[in-house]
Every structure is written in structure tokens, then in C-alpha cells.
Motif scaffolding. Structure first.
Motif, PDB file in Angstrom:
ATOM      1  N   TRP A   3       0.702  -1.198   0.015  1.00  0.00           N
ATOM      2  CA  TRP A   3      -0.032   0.117  -0.025  1.00  0.00           C
ATOM      3  C   TRP A   3       0.848   1.345  -0.134  1.00  0.00           C
ATOM      4  CZ3 TRP A   3      -3.694  -2.016   4.375  1.00  0.00           C
ATOM      5  CH2 TRP A   3      -4.527  -3.028   3.874  1.00  0.00           C
ATOM      6  N   THR A   4       2.271   1.274   0.406  1.00  0.00           N
ATOM      7  CA  THR A   4       2.778   2.480   0.403  1.00  0.00           C
ATOM      8  C   THR A   4       4.182   2.301  -0.210  1.00  0.00           C
ATOM      9  OG1 THR A   4       4.182   1.830   2.545  1.00  0.00           O
ATOM     10  CG2 THR A   4       2.016   2.661   2.806  1.00  0.00           C
ATOM     11  N   HIS A   5       4.663   1.189  -0.596  1.00  0.00           N
ATOM     12  CA  HIS A   5       6.081   1.411  -1.004  1.00  0.00           C
ATOM     13  C   HIS A   5       6.172   0.696  -2.582  1.00  0.00           C
ATOM     14  CE1 HIS A   5      10.033  -0.338  -1.445  1.00  0.00           C
ATOM     15  NE2 HIS A   5      10.444   0.429  -0.719  1.00  0.00           N
ATOM     16  N   ASP A   6       5.219  -0.361  -2.884  1.00  0.00           N
ATOM     17  CA  ASP A   6       5.402  -0.883  -4.123  1.00  0.00           C
ATOM     18  C   ASP A   6       4.429  -0.284  -5.251  1.00  0.00           C
ATOM     19  OD1 ASP A   6       7.285  -2.736  -3.261  1.00  0.00           O
ATOM     20  OD2 ASP A   6       5.904  -4.452  -3.051  1.00  0.00           O
ATOM     21  N   SER A   7       4.457  -0.519  -6.625  1.00  0.00           N
ATOM     22  CA  SER A   7       3.776  -0.124  -7.290  1.00  0.00           C
ATOM     23  C   SER A   7       2.652  -1.178  -7.675  1.00  0.00           C
ATOM     24  CB  SER A   7       4.516   0.517  -8.739  1.00  0.00           C
ATOM     25  OG  SER A   7       5.130   1.130  -8.580  1.00  0.00           O
ATOM     26  N   GLU A   8       1.408  -1.020  -7.505  1.00  0.00           N
ATOM     27  CA  GLU A   8       0.391  -1.970  -7.708  1.00  0.00           C
ATOM     28  C   GLU A   8      -0.735  -1.249  -8.561  1.00  0.00           C
ATOM     29  OE1 GLU A   8       0.880  -4.666  -6.613  1.00  0.00           O
ATOM     30  OE2 GLU A   8       2.077  -4.635  -4.573  1.00  0.00           O
ATOM     31  N   LEU A   9      -1.464  -2.305  -9.067  1.00  0.00           N
ATOM     32  CA  LEU A   9      -2.710  -1.867  -9.790  1.00  0.00           C
ATOM     33  C   LEU A   9      -3.996  -2.832  -9.578  1.00  0.00           C
ATOM     34  CD1 LEU A   9      -3.912  -0.387 -12.360  1.00  0.00           C
ATOM     35  CD2 LEU A   9      -2.954  -2.233 -13.958  1.00  0.00           C
ATOM     36  N   SER A  10      -4.925  -2.250  -9.212  1.00  0.00           N
ATOM     37  CA  SER A  10      -6.338  -2.669  -8.882  1.00  0.00           C
ATOM     38  C   SER A  10      -7.414  -2.160  -9.661  1.00  0.00           C
ATOM     39  CB  SER A  10      -6.568  -2.734  -7.191  1.00  0.00           C
ATOM     40  OG  SER A  10      -5.649  -3.591  -6.684  1.00  0.00           O
ATOM     41  N   SER A  11      -8.343  -2.886  -9.926  1.00  0.00           N
ATOM     42  CA  SER A  11      -9.496  -2.525 -10.606  1.00  0.00           C
ATOM     43  C   SER A  11     -10.723  -2.706  -9.595  1.00  0.00           C
ATOM     44  CB  SER A  11      -9.981  -3.019 -11.693  1.00  0.00           C
ATOM     45  OG  SER A  11     -10.995  -2.574 -12.602  1.00  0.00           O
ATOM     46  N   THR A  12     -11.759  -1.629  -9.559  1.00  0.00           N
ATOM     47  CA  THR A  12     -12.647  -1.669  -8.591  1.00  0.00           C
ATOM     48  C   THR A  12     -14.215  -1.484  -9.527  1.00  0.00           C
ATOM     49  OG1 THR A  12     -11.498  -0.838  -6.668  1.00  0.00           O
ATOM     50  CG2 THR A  12     -14.026  -0.705  -6.555  1.00  0.00           C
ATOM     51  N   VAL A  13     -15.112  -2.574  -8.998  1.00  0.00           N
ATOM     52  CA  VAL A  13     -16.119  -2.382 -10.009  1.00  0.00           C
ATOM     53  C   VAL A  13     -17.414  -2.270  -9.049  1.00  0.00           C
ATOM     54  CG1 VAL A  13     -17.828  -3.791 -11.623  1.00  0.00           C
ATOM     55  CG2 VAL A  13     -15.184  -3.920 -11.647  1.00  0.00           C
ATOM     56  N   LEU A  14     -18.541  -1.220  -9.417  1.00  0.00           N
ATOM     57  CA  LEU A  14     -19.530  -1.062  -8.648  1.00  0.00           C
ATOM     58  C   LEU A  14     -20.500  -0.849  -9.667  1.00  0.00           C
ATOM     59  CD1 LEU A  14     -21.256  -0.728  -6.151  1.00  0.00           C
ATOM     60  CD2 LEU A  14     -20.810   1.863  -6.368  1.00  0.00           C
ATOM     61  N   ASP A  15     -21.066  -2.198  -9.973  1.00  0.00           N
ATOM     62  CA  ASP A  15     -21.943  -2.432 -11.209  1.00  0.00           C
ATOM     63  C   ASP A  15     -23.416  -1.695 -10.906  1.00  0.00           C
ATOM     64  OD1 ASP A  15     -23.250  -3.453 -13.368  1.00  0.00           O
ATOM     65  OD2 ASP A  15     -23.181  -5.553 -12.621  1.00  0.00           O
ATOM     66  N   THR A  16     -23.940  -1.108 -11.721  1.00  0.00           N
ATOM     67  CA  THR A  16     -25.201  -0.478 -11.805  1.00  0.00           C
ATOM     68  C   THR A  16     -26.413  -1.337 -12.029  1.00  0.00           C
ATOM     69  OG1 THR A  16     -25.202   0.083 -14.144  1.00  0.00           O
ATOM     70  CG2 THR A  16     -24.300   1.735 -12.628  1.00  0.00           C
ATOM     71  N   THR A  17     -26.047  -2.497 -12.252  1.00  0.00           N
ATOM     72  CA  THR A  17     -27.263  -3.573 -12.608  1.00  0.00           C
ATOM     73  C   THR A  17     -27.501  -4.427 -11.425  1.00  0.00           C
ATOM     74  OG1 THR A  17     -26.194  -3.948 -14.820  1.00  0.00           O
ATOM     75  CG2 THR A  17     -27.865  -5.349 -14.056  1.00  0.00           C
ATOM     76  N   ARG A  18     -28.636  -4.055 -10.954  1.00  0.00           N
ATOM     77  CA  ARG A  18     -29.155  -5.005  -9.651  1.00  0.00           C
ATOM     78  C   ARG A  18     -29.317  -6.527  -9.957  1.00  0.00           C
ATOM     79  NH1 ARG A  18     -30.591  -1.330  -4.993  1.00  0.00           N
ATOM     80  NH2 ARG A  18     -29.926   0.478  -5.571  1.00  0.00           N
ATOM     81  N   ASP A  19     -28.933  -7.098  -9.326  1.00  0.00           N
ATOM     82  CA  ASP A  19     -29.158  -8.499  -9.354  1.00  0.00           C
ATOM     83  C   ASP A  19     -30.375  -8.891  -8.778  1.00  0.00           C
ATOM     84  OD1 ASP A  19     -27.345 -11.087  -9.959  1.00  0.00           O
ATOM     85  OD2 ASP A  19     -29.001 -11.721  -8.627  1.00  0.00           O
ATOM     86  N   SER A  20     -31.307  -9.736  -9.557  1.00  0.00           N
ATOM     87  CA  SER A  20     -32.756  -9.716  -9.143  1.00  0.00           C
ATOM     88  C   SER A  20     -32.897 -11.190  -8.410  1.00  0.00           C
ATOM     89  CB  SER A  20     -33.514 -10.057 -10.486  1.00  0.00           C
ATOM     90  OG  SER A  20     -33.169 -11.191 -11.142  1.00  0.00           O
ATOM     91  N   ARG A  21     -31.609 -11.901  -8.162  1.00  0.00           N
ATOM     92  CA  ARG A  21     -31.756 -13.246  -7.267  1.00  0.00           C
ATOM     93  C   ARG A  21     -32.065 -13.005  -5.852  1.00  0.00           C
ATOM     94  NH1 ARG A  21     -26.797 -15.792 -10.507  1.00  0.00           N
ATOM     95  NH2 ARG A  21     -26.281 -13.539 -10.273  1.00  0.00           N
TER      96      ARG A  21
END
Length: 214
Positions: free
Chosen positions: A83-101
Motif C-alpha cells: 500500500w505504501t512502497h510497491d507499485s500496484e494496480l487494482s480495478s474496482t467495480v460497482l455495477d449499476t445492474t441490480r441482481d434480481s436473485r
């Protein structure tokens, strides 16, 4: 329902051999798990992953799913170095499609389950629990509470099978309950500073470290 999180980022064996490399990693992993357990108050479950012949699997994926709503996939580890030293890459997804289940809002926050996060969790559940790949057994994992029950039940059955000499058919699933290594006091005394200085250095400026901010 309280918040539920699925995280897939733990290997049951360190990524380097040798006492000097291994022991500090075990110290750091124990500290991270204990921190989560104290914060989670009995809601934290940690499992190791193995393949179908019983060989431990090194898991390098960092996947996090929260309440079937929010999901992230990336390279960052659960430590200060990442979190403070290395170079990292992450992708965060907050989908707008509600799940009907059902359950449509497992956390009871009003945010509701989202299709991407839920589908990602169910895909991992099928793989780790040996559920049908076509989704026909997803009811075993759809409800987060039931999902946790199935995780613990199948891990316990697999542990018992191993402890019993692997007699009879192998139970379904690829998870085993993580059993923390109990390191001797002398080992902890030298391994802890090695972990903090070399394995998990703090890359924050001194001012931020003194203020304990990020």
C-alpha cells in the motif's frame, strides 16, 4: 444481515523457502489474520486452497467481494509494503445492474446486490466448493449466510478426510481450514523486526508515519 466479504489472496505456504525468508512471512501473515479476526468478532473465516490430489495451491489473485455489491481485482497485497512502497494496480467495480436473485439486498443497507459482484463470487464458489459449473447448485452459495455454512462444512469434511488417512471418497471442495503456525518465542523475536524492515517496509514519509496517517 451483517457485512459479508469474500477475499481470495492467501496461500497456505510462503512464496520463498528457507528459514530466514519463511519465518518473517509467517509472522506477518499471523499478524494480518489476527487483526482481521479481532475486527470481525467471530465473522472471519480463513481457508487454505489445495487441488484435487491434495497439493497446496499458491494463490496470487487478489479478489475482494463485499455484500455482493462491490468487487475489486488487482495485485495489491494486504500489507504496508503493497500500500505504501510497491507499485500496484487494482480495478474496482460497482455495477449499476441490480441482481434480481434473492437475497436482493444481503447487507440490508439498501444498496442491493449487483450482477458483476455476485457473479464473480458465485464463480469462485463453484471452483472452491466443487459446485456444478453450470450454476445449477448456486443455491448452496447464493445466500451469504448459507455460503459461509457450506464453506465451513466442506472444509471441515476435507480436513477430517485428511486427518483420517484419506480413506474413502474425497469430499467435495478444495478448501481446508487455515491453521496458524505457532512459532517459538525466540523465532518471533528475530523474525518480527526482519518482517517489518525487509518483508513489509513502510514507504510513507516520516511525517505521515509519526501521525499514523496514509
Amino acid at each position: 444481515m451483517s457485512s459479508t466479504v469474500l477475499d481470495s489472496s492467501l496461500s497456505c505456504v510462503p512464496d520463498q523457502d528457507g528459514a530466514f525468508a519463511e519465518r518473517p512471512q509467517l509472522v506477518g501473515r499471523w499478524q494480518a489474520i489476527e487483526m482481521c479476526r479481532k475486527a470481525g468478532e467471530g465473522r472471519v473465516h480463513v481457508f487454505d486452497v489445495e487441488n484435487h490430489v491434495g497439493t497446496p495451491v499458491y494463490v496470487h489473485a487478489k479478489v475482494c467481494v463485499v455484500d455482493d455489491t462491490w468487487a475489486s481485482v488487482g495485485s495489491d497485497n494486504f500489507n504496508r509494503r503493497s500500500w505504501t512502497h510497491d507499485s500496484e494496480l487494482s480495478s474496482t467495480v460497482l455495477d449499476t445492474t441490480r441482481d434480481s436473485r434473492e437475497p436482493r439486498d444481503p447487507a440490508g443497507t439498501g444498496e442491493g446486490a449487483r450482477t458483476f459482484a455476485r457473479d464473480l463470487r458465485l464463480a469462485l464458489a463453484r471452483e472452491h466448493l466443487d459446485l456444478a459449473a453450470d450454476g445449477s447448485e448456486d443455491d448452496e452459495a447464493l445466500d451469504p449466510g448459507r455460503f459461509v455454512d457450506v464453506l465451513t462444512e466442506r472444509a471441515a469434511a476435507l480436513d477430517a478426510w485428511h486427518d483420517g488417512g484419506r480413506r474413502g471418497p474425497r469430499p467435495p471442495g478444495r478448501l481446508r481450514e487455515h491453521r496458524a503456525e505457532r512459532l517459538p518465542l525466540f523465532t518471533r523475536l528475530w523474525a518480527t523486526p526482519v518482517y517489518r524492515l525487509l518483508d513489509d517496509p513502510d514507504g510513507r514519509p516520516l511525517r505521515m508515519r509519526l501521525k499514523k496517517t496514509f
